[in-house]
Enzyme design. Structure first.
Site, PDB file in Angstrom:
ATOM      1  CG  HIS A   1      -3.528  -3.623   2.945  1.00  0.00           C
ATOM      2  ND1 HIS A   1      -2.591  -3.349   3.976  1.00  0.00           N
ATOM      3  CD2 HIS A   1      -4.107  -2.610   2.521  1.00  0.00           C
ATOM      4  CE1 HIS A   1      -2.446  -1.832   4.165  1.00  0.00           C
ATOM      5  NE2 HIS A   1      -3.460  -1.583   3.368  1.00  0.00           N
TER       6      HIS A   1
ATOM      7  CB  CYS B   1      -1.086   0.095   1.322  1.00  0.00           C
ATOM      8  SG  CYS B   1      -2.357   1.005   1.125  1.00  0.00           S
TER       9      CYS B   1
ATOM     10  CD  GLU C   1      -1.349  -6.631   5.236  1.00  0.00           C
ATOM     11  OE1 GLU C   1      -1.483  -5.486   5.791  1.00  0.00           O
ATOM     12  OE2 GLU C   1      -0.809  -6.775   3.985  1.00  0.00           O
TER      13      GLU C   1
END
Length: 542
Positions: free
Chosen positions: A514, A380, A516
């Protein structure tokens, strides 16, 4: 009909209610049951989207674009079930809806009160949409005694009376501290917490007792006697080496069996927890280790990067290495040479963030990685800073910057006010509200054939979760690609850059989303698996 498990906390916060709820759901799933996890947050914010990461921790984003509590990340990682906006409610959302209904006249002139209107709204949320589940686990945020939590505790008390018998179980998580001067564990904090809970009409069926050593038999009997629970229902919640050992530890302590017994279920099949044992063994017995520098701006509170930490662990699991994280405050690089901090690491990760503070330090970290062939992962904001660094130092755009930091003649990164979500045009005002106005949730991207990132994914079409307001400016694409920074992933309409990568670099990838948030211990995200793999290769060279 679904059965309900209500999980409350006492004494102090941050004892691990969310992790305990997630672990219990994993154990019930391992017995063949279908589980749903939900979080009830007492704060007045509509959602955590405008809250500081250093105060509240990470904002976890769901596929449908909800900004939620970080505990939903635990829920997803342990249960494998994607969460949605209906799995997290706050006092702010409850009151927002009630006030809107009152303004419309839905209450027909009646006085709007906490009981029954607020508690009824909470109960409706808890009960909604659970037809396909055997167990619904509801975690109530905060601790017993917090004034803002009272409507939620009252609501779950009422549900205990309204649901059929043996369809509601209450689990209370408390702290049992060790007092060095006395040389013993103290039961009094738990006793007082349970007393507070019972004073509002809730008798816990089980106690999960956080402690740093085994509970002696005498203290266990004491808790059973004074807290009015079965002795076998006093479940020690001991510290473990990895959160992925928590389901194993809770099962050995009898949490899942006692929970089922509280429902009157005595014939449930034994859980298959072999996969949890296997993953714990992998974590305990790595074949090597790597060091990853995380250059961020919220490093004072590690919960601000909770999903990121776990995704790095997952990348380590698949590569059978231990991942050591070195936390570096990005502002340091605005005053000091990054070399002493970064020359020994095997990979550099620059995570998301907001605002100008520390931005130049992140740009310096990206530049170091580019020049020294260190694996770099920009997420990001980390991608945006890598693009600005390349624009300045490769493409010669000396004043390259982001409009997030103020007016700039070279807006390499700028705010987008319109974008497509499927066939729907979404809009926002540049000076509008902050909450809920970012590009949020799952969006598709198209990856360039033959690109490194397409090779990593094994696909040219992906869907990932976003949370950001600013975008890399597509107008700078040609100048950057001429210098080796490839725009390898774009939105389906070709307007929004989603991924960048450097040619002639071992591993340099930036993503606007994102990844993750979608990594799981049993399904590590491919980008994290590849990044840690590149770090392993780097460790063999230095």
């Amino acid at each position: 009909m679904a059965r309900y498990i209500f999980i409350t906390g006492g004494v102090v916060s941050s004892l691990g209610k969310g992790l305990g709820a997630a672990a219990l759901a994993a154990l019930l799933q391992a017995r063949g049951y279908r589980c749903r996890l939900r979080k009830l947050d007492p704060y007045l914010n509509v959602d955590p989207g405008t809250m500081s990461p250093t105060q509240h921790g990470e904002v976890f984003v769901t596929d449908d674009g909800a900004e939620t509590d970080l505990d939903l990340g635990h829920y997803e990682r342990f249960s494998g079930r994607p969460a949605n906006r209906q799995d997290n409610i706050t006092t702010g959302r409850i009151y927002q809806d009630i006030i809107a209904r009152e303004r419309r006249g839905d209450y027909l002139g009646g006085t709007v009160q906490v009981i029954p209107h607020v508690t009824d709204a909470i109960k409706a949320f808890v009960l909604d949409g659970n037809e396909d589940y055997d167990f619904v686990l509801c975690e109530i945020g905060g601790t017993v005694g917090d004034i803002e939590a009272m409507p939620f505790l009252e609501a779950i008390r009422q549900l205990g009376n309204e649901l059929p018998r043996q369809h509601a179980v209450y689990i209370h998580l408390t702290l049992m501290p060790w007092i060095p001067s006395a040389g013993e564990l103290k039961t009094k904090p738990t006793q007082h917490s349970v007393k507070e809970l019972r004073s509002i009409g809730i008798q816990p069926d089980l106690l999960m007792v956080r402690c740093d050593r085994p509970i002696p038999a005498g203290e266990r009997r004491k808790l059973s006697l004074f807290c009015n629970v079965r002795e076998t229902a006093v479940i020690p919640a001991l510290d473990v080496r990895s959160i992925y050992e928590v389901p194993i530890a809770y099962h050995e302590a009898g949490l899942d069996a006692e929970t089922l017994a509280a429902f009157g279920i005595t014939d449930a099949p034994e859980p298959d927890i072999s996969k949890w044992k296997a993953i714990s063994s992998n974590i305990r017995n790595p074949e090597g280790e790597v060091t990853i520098a995380v250059v961020g701006k919220y490093t004072g509170l590690k919960d601000a990067y909770k999903s990121l930490i776990e995704a790095l662990v997952h990348g380590g699991i698949v590569n059978r290495v231990k991942v050591n994280i070195e936390w570096i405050e990005s502002e340091i690089f605005e005053k000091e040479d990054p070399t002493p901090y970064l020359e020994h690491v095997n990979g550099i990760l620059v995570p998301g963030g907001f605002g100008e503070r520390g931005a130049e330090g992140k740009i310096a970290a990206a530049g170091f990685a580019r020049r020294h062939d260190v694996p770099y992962f920009g997420i990001c904001f980390g991608m945006q800073m890598a693009v600005i660094e390349a624009a300045r130092n490769l493409a010669g755009v000396e004043k390259a910057s982001s409009t997030e930091f103020g007016p700039t003649p070279e807006p390499v990164v700028g705010i987008m006010t319109e974008w497509l979500r499927g066939n729907l045009l979404e809009k926002r005002m540049s000076g509008g509200d902050l909450g809920g106005t970012l590009r949020l949730g799952a969006y598709e991207a198209r990856l360039a054939p033959g690109s490194k990132i397409a090779e990593i994914y094994g696909s040219e079409r992906i869907s990932e979760r976003h949370r950001h307001r600013y975008e890399v400016n597509i107008d700078y694409r040609d100048r950057l690609e001429e210098k080796g920074m490839r725009f390898a992933g774009l939105s389906p309409d070709g307007v929004l850059p989603e991924t960048v990568e450097l040619d002639n670099h071992p591993w340099f990838i930036g993503v606007q989303y994102h990844p993750e948030l979608k990594s799981r211990p049993f399904e590590p995200h491919p980008l994290f698996a590849s990044f840690i793999g590149a770090a392993v290769e780097r460790s063999r060279l230095v």
